[in-house]
Design a protein around this motif. Structure first.
Motif, PDB file in Angstrom:
ATOM      1  N   LYS A  24       0.850  -1.184   0.000  1.00  0.00           N
ATOM      2  CA  LYS A  24       0.000   0.000   0.000  1.00  0.00           C
ATOM      3  C   LYS A  24       0.897   1.250   0.000  1.00  0.00           C
ATOM      4  O   LYS A  24       2.029   1.229   0.490  1.00  0.00           O
ATOM      5  N   ILE A  25       0.354   2.335  -0.532  1.00  0.00           N
ATOM      6  CA  ILE A  25       1.128   3.572  -0.679  1.00  0.00           C
ATOM      7  C   ILE A  25       0.909   4.491   0.522  1.00  0.00           C
ATOM      8  O   ILE A  25      -0.224   4.719   0.938  1.00  0.00           O
ATOM      9  N   THR A  26       2.012   5.000   1.065  1.00  0.00           N
ATOM     10  CA  THR A  26       1.963   6.026   2.104  1.00  0.00           C
ATOM     11  C   THR A  26       2.712   7.255   1.610  1.00  0.00           C
ATOM     12  O   THR A  26       3.884   7.165   1.234  1.00  0.00           O
ATOM     13  N   VAL A  27       2.018   8.391   1.559  1.00  0.00           N
ATOM     14  CA  VAL A  27       2.646   9.645   1.136  1.00  0.00           C
ATOM     15  C   VAL A  27       3.054  10.418   2.386  1.00  0.00           C
ATOM     16  O   VAL A  27       2.243  10.612   3.308  1.00  0.00           O
ATOM     17  N   ILE A  28       4.302  10.838   2.417  1.00  0.00           N
ATOM     18  CA  ILE A  28       4.866  11.524   3.584  1.00  0.00           C
ATOM     19  C   ILE A  28       5.320  12.914   3.152  1.00  0.00           C
ATOM     20  O   ILE A  28       6.029  13.063   2.151  1.00  0.00           O
ATOM     21  N   LYS A  29       4.892  13.928   3.887  1.00  0.00           N
ATOM     22  CA  LYS A  29       5.370  15.289   3.616  1.00  0.00           C
ATOM     23  C   LYS A  29       6.326  15.705   4.729  1.00  0.00           C
ATOM     24  O   LYS A  29       6.022  15.578   5.908  1.00  0.00           O
ATOM     25  N   TYR A  30       7.502  16.185   4.315  1.00  0.00           N
ATOM     26  CA  TYR A  30       8.539  16.534   5.279  1.00  0.00           C
ATOM     27  C   TYR A  30       9.148  17.866   4.863  1.00  0.00           C
ATOM     28  O   TYR A  30       9.630  18.015   3.748  1.00  0.00           O
ATOM     29  N   GLY A  31       9.101  18.846   5.756  1.00  0.00           N
ATOM     30  CA  GLY A  31       9.665  20.154   5.433  1.00  0.00           C
ATOM     31  C   GLY A  31       9.873  20.979   6.677  1.00  0.00           C
ATOM     32  O   GLY A  31       9.920  20.461   7.792  1.00  0.00           O
ATOM     33  N   GLY A  32       9.987  22.270   6.496  1.00  0.00           N
ATOM     34  CA  GLY A  32      10.157  23.175   7.623  1.00  0.00           C
ATOM     35  C   GLY A  32      11.530  23.063   8.262  1.00  0.00           C
ATOM     36  O   GLY A  32      12.459  22.477   7.708  1.00  0.00           O
ATOM     37  N   SER A  33      11.647  23.602   9.481  1.00  0.00           N
ATOM     38  CA  SER A  33      12.933  23.638  10.175  1.00  0.00           C
ATOM     39  C   SER A  33      13.472  22.245  10.490  1.00  0.00           C
ATOM     40  O   SER A  33      14.685  22.034  10.546  1.00  0.00           O
ATOM     41  N   ILE A  34      12.566  21.262  10.681  1.00  0.00           N
ATOM     42  CA  ILE A  34      13.023  19.908  11.029  1.00  0.00           C
ATOM     43  C   ILE A  34      13.752  19.237   9.862  1.00  0.00           C
ATOM     44  O   ILE A  34      14.514  18.292  10.071  1.00  0.00           O
ATOM     45  N   LEU A  35      13.555  19.752   8.650  1.00  0.00           N
ATOM     46  CA  LEU A  35      14.275  19.198   7.508  1.00  0.00           C
ATOM     47  C   LEU A  35      15.750  19.574   7.563  1.00  0.00           C
ATOM     48  O   LEU A  35      16.608  18.859   7.043  1.00  0.00           O
ATOM     49  N   SER A  52      10.086   0.870   3.343  1.00  0.00           N
ATOM     50  CA  SER A  52      10.255   0.315   2.002  1.00  0.00           C
ATOM     51  C   SER A  52      10.632  -1.158   2.060  1.00  0.00           C
ATOM     52  O   SER A  52      10.085  -1.986   1.318  1.00  0.00           O
ATOM     53  N   TYR A  53      11.542  -1.500   2.947  1.00  0.00           N
ATOM     54  CA  TYR A  53      11.969  -2.903   3.073  1.00  0.00           C
ATOM     55  C   TYR A  53      10.868  -3.785   3.666  1.00  0.00           C
ATOM     56  O   TYR A  53      10.872  -5.004   3.454  1.00  0.00           O
ATOM     57  N   MET A  54       9.924  -3.174   4.380  1.00  0.00           N
ATOM     58  CA  MET A  54       8.807  -3.942   4.941  1.00  0.00           C
ATOM     59  C   MET A  54       7.682  -4.129   3.921  1.00  0.00           C
ATOM     60  O   MET A  54       6.635  -4.682   4.247  1.00  0.00           O
ATOM     61  N   GLY A  55       7.888  -3.648   2.701  1.00  0.00           N
ATOM     62  CA  GLY A  55       6.892  -3.860   1.648  1.00  0.00           C
ATOM     63  C   GLY A  55       5.876  -2.749   1.511  1.00  0.00           C
ATOM     64  O   GLY A  55       4.943  -2.848   0.718  1.00  0.00           O
ATOM     65  N   ILE A  56       6.039  -1.670   2.301  1.00  0.00           N
ATOM     66  CA  ILE A  56       5.177  -0.492   2.168  1.00  0.00           C
ATOM     67  C   ILE A  56       5.802   0.411   1.110  1.00  0.00           C
ATOM     68  O   ILE A  56       7.026   0.453   0.954  1.00  0.00           O
ATOM     69  N   ARG A  57       4.967   1.123   0.365  1.00  0.00           N
ATOM     70  CA  ARG A  57       5.475   1.945  -0.737  1.00  0.00           C
ATOM     71  C   ARG A  57       5.450   3.429  -0.365  1.00  0.00           C
ATOM     72  O   ARG A  57       4.411   4.089  -0.499  1.00  0.00           O
ATOM     73  N   PRO A  58       6.586   3.974   0.098  1.00  0.00           N
ATOM     74  CA  PRO A  58       6.605   5.376   0.525  1.00  0.00           C
ATOM     75  C   PRO A  58       6.878   6.349  -0.624  1.00  0.00           C
ATOM     76  O   PRO A  58       7.702   6.098  -1.492  1.00  0.00           O
ATOM     77  N   VAL A  59       6.138   7.454  -0.578  1.00  0.00           N
ATOM     78  CA  VAL A  59       6.389   8.584  -1.475  1.00  0.00           C
ATOM     79  C   VAL A  59       6.673   9.786  -0.574  1.00  0.00           C
ATOM     80  O   VAL A  59       5.857  10.114   0.294  1.00  0.00           O
ATOM     81  N   LEU A  60       7.815  10.421  -0.759  1.00  0.00           N
ATOM     82  CA  LEU A  60       8.205  11.551   0.082  1.00  0.00           C
ATOM     83  C   LEU A  60       8.110  12.844  -0.712  1.00  0.00           C
ATOM     84  O   LEU A  60       8.744  12.995  -1.755  1.00  0.00           O
ATOM     85  N   VAL A  61       7.282  13.776  -0.217  1.00  0.00           N
ATOM     86  CA  VAL A  61       7.205  15.128  -0.785  1.00  0.00           C
ATOM     87  C   VAL A  61       7.891  16.058   0.214  1.00  0.00           C
ATOM     88  O   VAL A  61       7.510  16.094   1.382  1.00  0.00           O
ATOM     89  N   ALA A 190      -1.227  12.134  -2.815  1.00  0.00           N
ATOM     90  CA  ALA A 190      -1.843  11.034  -2.059  1.00  0.00           C
ATOM     91  C   ALA A 190      -3.205  10.678  -2.648  1.00  0.00           C
ATOM     92  O   ALA A 190      -3.536   9.492  -2.810  1.00  0.00           O
ATOM     93  N   ALA A 191      -3.992  11.701  -2.988  1.00  0.00           N
ATOM     94  CA  ALA A 191      -5.322  11.459  -3.555  1.00  0.00           C
ATOM     95  C   ALA A 191      -5.227  10.787  -4.919  1.00  0.00           C
ATOM     96  O   ALA A 191      -5.947   9.827  -5.211  1.00  0.00           O
ATOM     97  N   ALA A 192      -4.329  11.288  -5.773  1.00  0.00           N
ATOM     98  CA  ALA A 192      -4.188  10.744  -7.120  1.00  0.00           C
ATOM     99  C   ALA A 192      -3.722   9.292  -7.099  1.00  0.00           C
ATOM    100  O   ALA A 192      -4.096   8.496  -7.966  1.00  0.00           O
ATOM    101  N   LEU A 193      -2.912   8.939  -6.097  1.00  0.00           N
ATOM    102  CA  LEU A 193      -2.388   7.576  -5.982  1.00  0.00           C
ATOM    103  C   LEU A 193      -3.313   6.650  -5.188  1.00  0.00           C
ATOM    104  O   LEU A 193      -2.994   5.471  -5.016  1.00  0.00           O
ATOM    105  N   CYS A 194      -4.448   7.197  -4.706  1.00  0.00           N
ATOM    106  CA  CYS A 194      -5.350   6.423  -3.829  1.00  0.00           C
ATOM    107  C   CYS A 194      -4.567   5.832  -2.658  1.00  0.00           C
ATOM    108  O   CYS A 194      -4.671   4.637  -2.344  1.00  0.00           O
ATOM    109  N   ALA A 195      -3.762   6.674  -2.038  1.00  0.00           N
ATOM    110  CA  ALA A 195      -2.872   6.226  -0.961  1.00  0.00           C
ATOM    111  C   ALA A 195      -3.649   5.739   0.258  1.00  0.00           C
ATOM    112  O   ALA A 195      -4.753   6.212   0.535  1.00  0.00           O
ATOM    113  N   GLU A 196      -3.048   4.820   0.963  1.00  0.00           N
ATOM    114  CA  GLU A 196      -3.617   4.328   2.210  1.00  0.00           C
ATOM    115  C   GLU A 196      -3.523   5.404   3.287  1.00  0.00           C
ATOM    116  O   GLU A 196      -4.444   5.600   4.067  1.00  0.00           O
TER     117      GLU A 196
END
Length: 284
Positions: A24-35, A52-61, A190-196
């Motif tokens: 399943k796809i998980t979209v992650i957004k990472y930014g701001g000062s913590i980046l 990724s190694y556990m078989g989950i499909r991450p997308v990082l924005v 996330a919406a376009a990919l029908c992410a979990e």
């Protein structure tokens, strides 16, 4: 021996989630000062490689606001914001793109060093992120809203088990390149990919009814509750675009959305693989 058994128990607790989110796809957004914090960033990227190694499909924005502001400052160029949006003329756009591409390259390099298979994607290329110029009371210049997402390239990379790292730029029908809010890009991707899941990483615990009271943390909220909290000014300032991104994603079919504190070690894994979770979950 007890410590070893406890580790095994943790792995077993994670098993139902591993099964539920496998492929399943998980979209992650990472930014701001913590980046910009090396320790936090490397911890987050390590979690993403683990997913990724556990078989989950991450997308990082990723975002890059603080880096852009710092570069603007050292360049002697004034930064103007209107309702939280950076006014972007042609010169500013060049700085924005340079900083975002530099960040993208660093993230990709670090993910590869951690053992991840990675694909760098710039939203302005291959019709990936289609944009309409953002309309506001003041002309914001090259600032856009997402009008569409071409998912075929992202899905192709995910199907070969690559982690996609997306730079939040886009191109309009006029051929111009636009800067886009990274929360908005993540929500639409996330919406376009029908992410979990859509996960927004921040530098706060989540949504608090009162920031000064630790027991006022809200673990789960619905769309209707979010609207009421914005109206009551419990949710305000920089948290508003984040919750709106979550609501938009839910309305377009994403199953669950989360706002979590990236400063907590292995925050991503704790949110996805444990019964309790650690952030605020926003659901339909």
């Amino acid at each position: 021996m007890e410590n070893i058994i406890k580790k095994a128990e943790i792995l077993i607790e994670a098993l139902p989630y591993i099964k539920a989110f496998h492929k399943k796809i998980t979209v992650i957004k990472y930014g701001g000062s913590i980046l910009g914090d090396d320790k936090i960033r490397l911890g987050v990227l390590e979690d993403i490689v683990f997913l990724s190694y556990m078989g989950i499909r991450p997308v990082l924005v990723h975002g890059g606001g603080p880096n852009i502001s710092e570069k603007m400052k050292t360049s002697g160029k004034k930064t103007d914001f209107v309702e939280g949006m950076r006014v972007t003329d042609a010169e500013t756009l060049k700085i924005v793109e340079e900083e975002l591409v530099t960040l993208n390259e660093r993230i990709v390099r670090e993910l590869k060093k951690l053992g991840g298979k990675v694909k760098s994607l710039n939203g302005k290329d291959n019709n990936l992120i289609q944009v309409e110029k953002k309309i506001a009371e003041v002309d914001l210049g090259f600032v856009g809203d997402v009008a569409g997402v071409e998912t075929s390239l992202i899905l192709k990379e995910l199907n070969r088990d690559a982690i996609c790292v997306i730079c939040p730029m886009g191109k309009g029908k006029d051929g111009a390149v636009y800067n886009i809010n990274a929360d908005e890009v993540a929500s639409n991707v996330a919406a376009a990919l029908c992410a979990e899941k859509l996960v927004l990483l921040t530098n706060v615990k989540g949504i608090m009814r009162n920031p000064d009271e630790s027991d006022s943390f809200m673990a789960t909220l619905t769309e209707q509750e979010i609207e009421a909290l914005i109206k009551d000014k419990v949710i305000e300032a920089g948290m508003i675009p984040k919750v709106k991104a979550c609501v938009l994603a839910l309305e377009k079919g994403v199953k669950k959305t989360h706002i979590i504190d990236a400063r907590i070690p292995h925050a991503l894994l704790l949110e996805i693989f444990t019964d309790e979770g650690i952030g605020t979950e926003i659901i339909k």
